[in-house]
Design an enzyme around this catalytic site. Structure first.
Site, mmCIF file in Angstrom:
data_model
loop_
_atom_site.group_PDB
_atom_site.id
_atom_site.type_symbol
_atom_site.label_atom_id
_atom_site.label_comp_id
_atom_site.label_asym_id
_atom_site.label_seq_id
_atom_site.Cartn_x
_atom_site.Cartn_y
_atom_site.Cartn_z
ATOM 1 N N HIS A 1 7.899 -24.628 7.885
ATOM 2 C CA HIS A 1 6.920 -25.437 8.718
ATOM 3 C C HIS A 1 5.651 -25.235 8.221
ATOM 4 O O HIS A 1 4.718 -26.080 8.237
ATOM 5 C CB HIS A 1 6.873 -24.954 10.210
ATOM 6 C CG HIS A 1 7.983 -25.443 10.989
ATOM 7 N ND1 HIS A 1 7.924 -25.531 12.467
ATOM 8 C CD2 HIS A 1 9.092 -25.977 10.660
ATOM 9 C CE1 HIS A 1 9.075 -26.174 12.840
ATOM 10 N NE2 HIS A 1 10.056 -26.287 11.777
ATOM 11 N N ASP B 1 0.943 -1.082 -0.140
ATOM 12 C CA ASP B 1 0.055 -0.166 -0.201
ATOM 13 C C ASP B 1 0.962 1.527 -0.085
ATOM 14 O O ASP B 1 2.210 1.094 -0.175
ATOM 15 C CB ASP B 1 -1.125 -0.165 1.209
ATOM 16 C CG ASP B 1 -0.383 0.102 2.538
ATOM 17 O OD1 ASP B 1 1.019 0.168 2.397
ATOM 18 O OD2 ASP B 1 -1.183 0.540 3.483
ATOM 19 N N HIS B 2 0.347 2.557 0.254
ATOM 20 C CA HIS B 2 1.154 3.564 0.352
ATOM 21 C C HIS B 2 2.370 3.692 1.363
ATOM 22 O O HIS B 2 3.461 4.077 0.774
ATOM 23 C CB HIS B 2 0.282 4.789 0.509
ATOM 24 C CG HIS B 2 -0.546 4.851 1.670
ATOM 25 N ND1 HIS B 2 -1.693 3.999 1.664
ATOM 26 C CD2 HIS B 2 -0.373 5.329 2.761
ATOM 27 C CE1 HIS B 2 -2.432 3.957 2.883
ATOM 28 N NE2 HIS B 2 -1.388 4.855 3.457
ATOM 29 N N THR C 1 2.239 -2.232 8.631
ATOM 30 C CA THR C 1 2.898 -3.087 9.793
ATOM 31 C C THR C 1 2.951 -4.699 9.127
ATOM 32 O O THR C 1 3.577 -5.262 9.796
ATOM 33 C CB THR C 1 1.721 -3.311 10.846
ATOM 34 O OG1 THR C 1 0.382 -3.570 10.226
ATOM 35 C CG2 THR C 1 1.472 -1.761 11.545
ATOM 36 N N CYS D 1 2.814 -3.601 3.786
ATOM 37 C CA CYS D 1 2.018 -2.294 4.242
ATOM 38 C C CYS D 1 2.725 -1.774 5.508
ATOM 39 O O CYS D 1 3.928 -2.273 5.665
ATOM 40 C CB CYS D 1 0.620 -2.605 4.681
ATOM 41 S SG CYS D 1 0.109 -3.774 6.008
ATOM 42 N N ARG E 1 5.923 -34.243 8.640
ATOM 43 C CA ARG E 1 4.988 -33.953 9.673
ATOM 44 C C ARG E 1 4.010 -32.555 9.475
ATOM 45 O O ARG E 1 2.876 -32.462 9.807
ATOM 46 C CB ARG E 1 5.591 -33.698 11.130
ATOM 47 C CG ARG E 1 6.421 -32.854 11.346
ATOM 48 C CD ARG E 1 7.104 -32.930 12.716
ATOM 49 N NE ARG E 1 7.607 -31.466 13.310
ATOM 50 C CZ ARG E 1 8.903 -31.264 12.620
ATOM 51 N NH1 ARG E 1 9.625 -31.827 11.809
ATOM 52 N NH2 ARG E 1 9.265 -30.109 13.071
ATOM 53 N N HIS E 2 4.637 -31.788 8.650
ATOM 54 C CA HIS E 2 3.916 -30.466 8.453
ATOM 55 C C HIS E 2 2.889 -30.634 7.414
ATOM 56 O O HIS E 2 1.988 -29.717 7.436
ATOM 57 C CB HIS E 2 4.934 -29.397 7.987
ATOM 58 C CG HIS E 2 5.861 -29.099 8.935
ATOM 59 N ND1 HIS E 2 5.614 -28.815 10.286
ATOM 60 C CD2 HIS E 2 7.291 -29.457 9.024
ATOM 61 C CE1 HIS E 2 6.848 -28.605 10.911
ATOM 62 N NE2 HIS E 2 7.905 -29.075 10.373
HETATM 63 C C1 RB5 Z 1 -1.964 2.829 6.608
HETATM 64 O O1 RB5 Z 1 -1.800 3.622 7.246
HETATM 65 C C2 RB5 Z 1 -1.855 1.373 7.624
HETATM 66 O O2 RB5 Z 1 -3.037 1.410 8.066
HETATM 67 C C3 RB5 Z 1 -1.505 0.063 6.701
HETATM 68 O O3 RB5 Z 1 -0.267 0.244 5.981
HETATM 69 C C4 RB5 Z 1 -1.106 -1.020 7.485
HETATM 70 O O4 RB5 Z 1 -0.163 -0.785 8.596
HETATM 71 C C5 RB5 Z 1 -2.546 -1.810 7.878
HETATM 72 O O5 RB5 Z 1 -2.266 -2.907 8.270
#
Ligand code: RB5
Length: 149
Positions: free
Chosen positions: A102, A12-13, A71, A69, A136-137
């Site tokens: 795994h 994403d951005h 996170t 993204c 096993r996986h």
């Molecule tokens: C965008 O601001 C943010 O919410 C996105 O990049 C991400 O972290 C969402 O999980």
């Protein structure tokens, strides 16, 4: 040297700068990169790019995906809504390796606001150079596709 693979990448951005760095590194390593966007840091919705990557990986045997993204959480949740998709959010080499060994993960998710470029590239390198252990996986991985059971 890791075998040359087809890699589908999207973000994403919040992930676009890291995506560019990862895509350049992959091309430099001899991989074939399909970049599903975005091309700029204009605000977009991560589910759109998680969806597009999941669909492409589901129809491309042997290909691996990378989604980024802020996170890595939202875009990995989006990708994991698809049967046959196993997107793993990794923060270090250990999780990137184990996601392959795994979980037979077929998409690596990264958080651009969580890991720096060096750690992200280490994760990508570990993910691409590690094979699934099988054995096993197999039974556990097969159970991941029991949605609705
Ligand atoms: C965008 O601001 C943010 O919410 C996105 O990049 C991400 O972290 C969402 O999980």
């Amino acid at each position: 040297m890791t075998t040359s693979r087809r890699i589908v990448i999207a973000s994403d951005h919040a992930g676009v700068v890291l995506k560019r760095a990862v895509a350049a590194w992959l091309a430099d390593q001899g991989h074939t990169v399909e970049d599903l966007g975005p091309d700029t840091d204009q605000s977009v919705d991560y589910p759109d790019f998680g969806d597009a990557t999941a669909r492409r990986i589901a129809e491309s045997p042997g290909a691996l995906g990378i989604v980024i993204c802020g996170t890595g959480i939202g875009i990995s949740i989006a990708a994991n809504r698809y049967r046959g998709i196993r997107a793993a959010l990794c923060h270090d080499v250990t999780t990137a390796k184990l996601a392959r060994q795994h979980n037979d993960a077929n998409i690596l998710a990264l958080g651009a606001r969580v890991v720096g470029t060096g750690v992200a590239l280490d994760c990508v390198d570990a993910f691409l150079s590690t094979d699934y252990d099988g054995g096993r996986h197999d039974r556990r991985v097969a159970k991941l596709d029991r949605a609705g059971a």
